[in-house]
Design a protein around this motif. Structure first.
Motif, PDB file in Angstrom:
ATOM      1  N   UNK A   1      56.687 -50.196   9.653  1.00  0.00           N
ATOM      2  CA  UNK A   1      57.176 -51.573   9.737  1.00  0.00           C
ATOM      3  C   UNK A   1      56.555 -52.323  10.910  1.00  0.00           C
ATOM      4  N   UNK A   2      56.370 -51.619  12.016  1.00  0.00           N
ATOM      5  CA  UNK A   2      55.932 -52.286  13.244  1.00  0.00           C
ATOM      6  C   UNK A   2      54.412 -52.418  13.351  1.00  0.00           C
ATOM      7  N   UNK A   3      53.680 -51.445  12.832  1.00  0.00           N
ATOM      8  CA  UNK A   3      52.230 -51.424  13.037  1.00  0.00           C
ATOM      9  C   UNK A   3      51.502 -51.773  11.737  1.00  0.00           C
ATOM     10  N   UNK A   4      50.984 -52.978  11.685  1.00  0.00           N
ATOM     11  CA  UNK A   4      50.449 -53.526  10.428  1.00  0.00           C
ATOM     12  C   UNK A   4      49.207 -52.808   9.928  1.00  0.00           C
ATOM     13  N   UNK A   5      48.490 -52.089  10.820  1.00  0.00           N
ATOM     14  CA  UNK A   5      47.258 -51.426  10.384  1.00  0.00           C
ATOM     15  C   UNK A   5      47.504 -50.346   9.331  1.00  0.00           C
ATOM     16  N   UNK A   6      48.759 -49.910   9.182  1.00  0.00           N
ATOM     17  CA  UNK A   6      49.052 -48.870   8.203  1.00  0.00           C
ATOM     18  C   UNK A   6      49.396 -49.448   6.825  1.00  0.00           C
ATOM     19  N   UNK A   7      49.413 -50.749   6.714  1.00  0.00           N
ATOM     20  CA  UNK A   7      49.648 -51.369   5.404  1.00  0.00           C
ATOM     21  C   UNK A   7      51.023 -51.105   4.836  1.00  0.00           C
ATOM     22  N   UNK A   8      51.996 -50.898   5.680  1.00  0.00           N
ATOM     23  CA  UNK A   8      53.372 -50.722   5.202  1.00  0.00           C
ATOM     24  C   UNK A   8      53.727 -49.297   4.836  1.00  0.00           C
ATOM     25  N   UNK A   9      52.802 -48.345   4.994  1.00  0.00           N
ATOM     26  CA  UNK A   9      53.091 -46.929   4.676  1.00  0.00           C
ATOM     27  C   UNK A   9      52.591 -46.068   5.820  1.00  0.00           C
ATOM     28  N   UNK A  10      53.439 -45.174   6.313  1.00  0.00           N
ATOM     29  CA  UNK A  10      52.999 -44.270   7.365  1.00  0.00           C
ATOM     30  C   UNK A  10      53.493 -42.860   7.053  1.00  0.00           C
ATOM     31  N   UNK A  11      52.541 -41.925   7.011  1.00  0.00           N
ATOM     32  CA  UNK A  11      52.852 -40.528   6.708  1.00  0.00           C
ATOM     33  C   UNK A  11      52.804 -39.730   8.008  1.00  0.00           C
ATOM     34  N   UNK A  12      53.976 -39.422   8.535  1.00  0.00           N
ATOM     35  CA  UNK A  12      54.040 -38.711   9.820  1.00  0.00           C
ATOM     36  C   UNK A  12      53.566 -37.270   9.683  1.00  0.00           C
ATOM     37  N   UNK A  13      53.716 -36.707   8.472  1.00  0.00           N
ATOM     38  CA  UNK A  13      53.354 -35.292   8.276  1.00  0.00           C
ATOM     39  C   UNK A  13      51.856 -35.073   8.400  1.00  0.00           C
ATOM     40  N   UNK A  14      51.069 -36.068   8.082  1.00  0.00           N
ATOM     41  CA  UNK A  14      49.608 -35.901   8.133  1.00  0.00           C
ATOM     42  C   UNK A  14      48.969 -36.725   9.240  1.00  0.00           C
ATOM     43  N   UNK A  15      49.773 -37.454   9.995  1.00  0.00           N
ATOM     44  CA  UNK A  15      49.220 -38.323  11.036  1.00  0.00           C
ATOM     45  C   UNK A  15      48.691 -37.493  12.205  1.00  0.00           C
TER      46      UNK A  15
ATOM     47  N   UNK B   1      58.607 -51.291   3.364  1.00  0.00           N
ATOM     48  CA  UNK B   1      57.835 -50.344   4.169  1.00  0.00           C
ATOM     49  C   UNK B   1      58.323 -48.939   3.839  1.00  0.00           C
ATOM     50  N   UNK B   2      57.402 -47.982   3.883  1.00  0.00           N
ATOM     51  CA  UNK B   2      57.723 -46.604   3.485  1.00  0.00           C
ATOM     52  C   UNK B   2      57.272 -45.638   4.574  1.00  0.00           C
ATOM     53  N   UNK B   3      58.193 -44.800   5.019  1.00  0.00           N
ATOM     54  CA  UNK B   3      57.872 -43.752   5.982  1.00  0.00           C
ATOM     55  C   UNK B   3      57.929 -42.404   5.274  1.00  0.00           C
ATOM     56  N   UNK B   4      56.916 -41.575   5.462  1.00  0.00           N
ATOM     57  CA  UNK B   4      56.842 -40.273   4.784  1.00  0.00           C
ATOM     58  C   UNK B   4      56.921 -39.167   5.826  1.00  0.00           C
ATOM     59  N   UNK B   5      57.791 -38.192   5.584  1.00  0.00           N
ATOM     60  CA  UNK B   5      57.922 -37.058   6.504  1.00  0.00           C
ATOM     61  C   UNK B   5      58.654 -35.935   5.784  1.00  0.00           C
ATOM     62  N   UNK B   6      58.806 -34.823   6.458  1.00  0.00           N
ATOM     63  CA  UNK B   6      59.436 -33.655   5.837  1.00  0.00           C
ATOM     64  C   UNK B   6      60.947 -33.605   6.037  1.00  0.00           C
ATOM     65  N   UNK B   7      61.492 -34.533   6.791  1.00  0.00           N
ATOM     66  CA  UNK B   7      62.944 -34.600   6.962  1.00  0.00           C
ATOM     67  C   UNK B   7      63.360 -36.073   7.019  1.00  0.00           C
ATOM     68  N   UNK B   8      64.643 -36.314   6.780  1.00  0.00           N
ATOM     69  CA  UNK B   8      65.141 -37.703   6.777  1.00  0.00           C
ATOM     70  C   UNK B   8      64.964 -38.362   8.144  1.00  0.00           C
TER      71      UNK B   8
END
Length: 402
Positions: A136-150, A118-125
């Motif tokens: 990881x928790x929400x399957x609708x994102x297909x294993x990738x979630x970009x917090x910067x554009x969410x 699973x991959x989380x994308x954001x501007x800081x660690x």
């Protein structure tokens, strides 16, 4: 599961050393209430009722698969910080669209290794860790979630418990809750002065990270280790000095391998042993060995460790754990010589260790070892549910039936 697809829809847990407690599990196991740290004997009914598959820790397999996954990730960006055996931070190239690029990385890792990530994308660690939690928790994102554009980033931070934030320990969580700070959003918007007073600069960095300001740069080069510890619990209580010396010789040998792998030497070694802390007459003893010249030479370390164990040994003690701690580590290129003792044969010993390491790397750990480690090793920890070492042992390769 990558090498045993029949487990894909089963609840699975991994046991700790000596098969004592649950250390991790898949989502199905966690859904049954099998939490990290719970002793296996306390959940036997649950395990049998739901046909939970239990496996002993298999570090050889985990280490090899981790290395393969990290190698795949490395091909997608030159900036990679390996944080742990199953986690790393990466900087996505500026030319790439983050979400699409991350999905491609995920697909490649799955295709080449069989390991889902699973991959989380954001501007800081810190925000990337939160994004990864969502992926990881929400399957609708297909294993990738970009917090910067969410579009729902604020809502996620408003419901993300402060105790789950990277770097928040039990004591900080307790204090933050007492101040009415329960979520990541509330910590992000908290008064910096108040946080600084209690948590120092670390707390202020945490606030800035939650605001999307990167304060923790990627560590592209691993820092040299300051200590190396090799210890194991015994599969059964050990009372005989000979068994203890075999065990400590094994640990010292492994520690010496690690030193050479890191191109370091140790100035001193601490040998320790203890009984079970849950039994009466708790006993713990240690001895320190100072090497005349810093070394990573296995025979010298094994001999010193065996002598140190003899010094701390007390007959009649039922020892449960023993180990070695290498301290005073420094690069092998900066070894301080001895004024009165000339270190003759250093080059010869170095070549011998190099050949031994090369053979063990090529044919498997333990192909060449120190006889002082013993042969039977009856003290070894239990791992009766260990899965095969599919990728590191010729005798345990997967078998395909056609």
């Amino acid at each position: 599961m990558a090498l045993n697809p029949r487990l894909q829809h089963k609840p699975v847990v991994i046991a700790s050393n000596n098969d004592g407690v649950v250390v991790t599990g898949n989502a199905k196991a966690k859904g049954l209430g099998l939490k990290m740290g719970v002793p296996l004997f306390k959940v036997q009914d649950l395990i049998q009722q739901h046909d939970v598959r239990v496996f002993s820790s298999n570090y050889a397999l985990y280490g090899d698969l981790s290395q393969r996954v990290m190698s795949v990730l490395e091909q997608h960006t030159p900036e990679q910080e390996i944080y742990s055996i199953d986690e790393c931070f990466m900087r996505i190239p500026e030319f790439a669209e983050a979400t699409t690029y991350s999905h491609n990385i995920r697909k490649t890792v799955m295709k080449w290794t069989g390991i889902p990530v699973s991959i989380g994308v954001a501007t800081s660690k810190t925000l990337a860790k939160i994004a990864n939690h969502v992926a990881k928790q929400q399957k609708q994102y297909g294993g990738v979630f970009d917090l910067a554009t969410a579009g729902n980033a604020e809502g996620i931070l408003a419901t993300f418990p402060v105790k789950e934030i990277w770097g928040i320990g039990r004591q900080y969580n307790k204090w933050l809750l007492s101040q009415g700070i329960e979520t990541a959003k509330e910590l992000r918007d908290a008064n910096e002065g108040m946080i600084r007073q209690k948590m120092g600069v670390v707390g202020v960095r945490m606030i800035h990270e939650l605001r999307g300001i990167s304060c923790l740069p990627l560590e592209l080069v691993a820092k040299p280790k300051k200590e190396i510890c090799v210890s194991r619990s015994f599969g059964q209580p050990v009372t005989e000095l000979a068994d203890l010396q075999d065990a400590i010789a094994t640990h010292a040998s492994r520690a010496a391998e690690k030193l050479r792998h890191q191109q370091q030497v140790a100035e001193a070694m601490i040998v320790f042993a203890r009984t079970s802390p849950f039994k009466s007459r708790y006993f713990r003893q240690s001895a320190t060995v100072q090497f005349p010249i810093a070394t990573s030479y296995t025979p010298a370390m094994v001999e010193a460790a065996r002598k140190a164990m003899a010094r701390i040994y007390e007959p009649g003690r039922e020892l449960q754990k023993a180990g070695v701690l290498m301290v005073g580590l420094c690069p092998e290129t900066t070894i301080q010589g001895h004024l009165w003792e000339k270190d003759e044969g250093w080059e010869k010993r170095k070549r011998l260790m190099s050949i031994m390491d090369e053979v063990n790397d090529r044919f498997g750990r333990g192909t060449i070892g120190i006889a002082a480690s013993g042969v039977k090793q009856t003290w070894k920890m239990q791992s009766k549910w260990r899965s095969p070492r599919y990728t590191t042992c010729w005798a345990e390769l997967p078998v395909a039936s056609c």
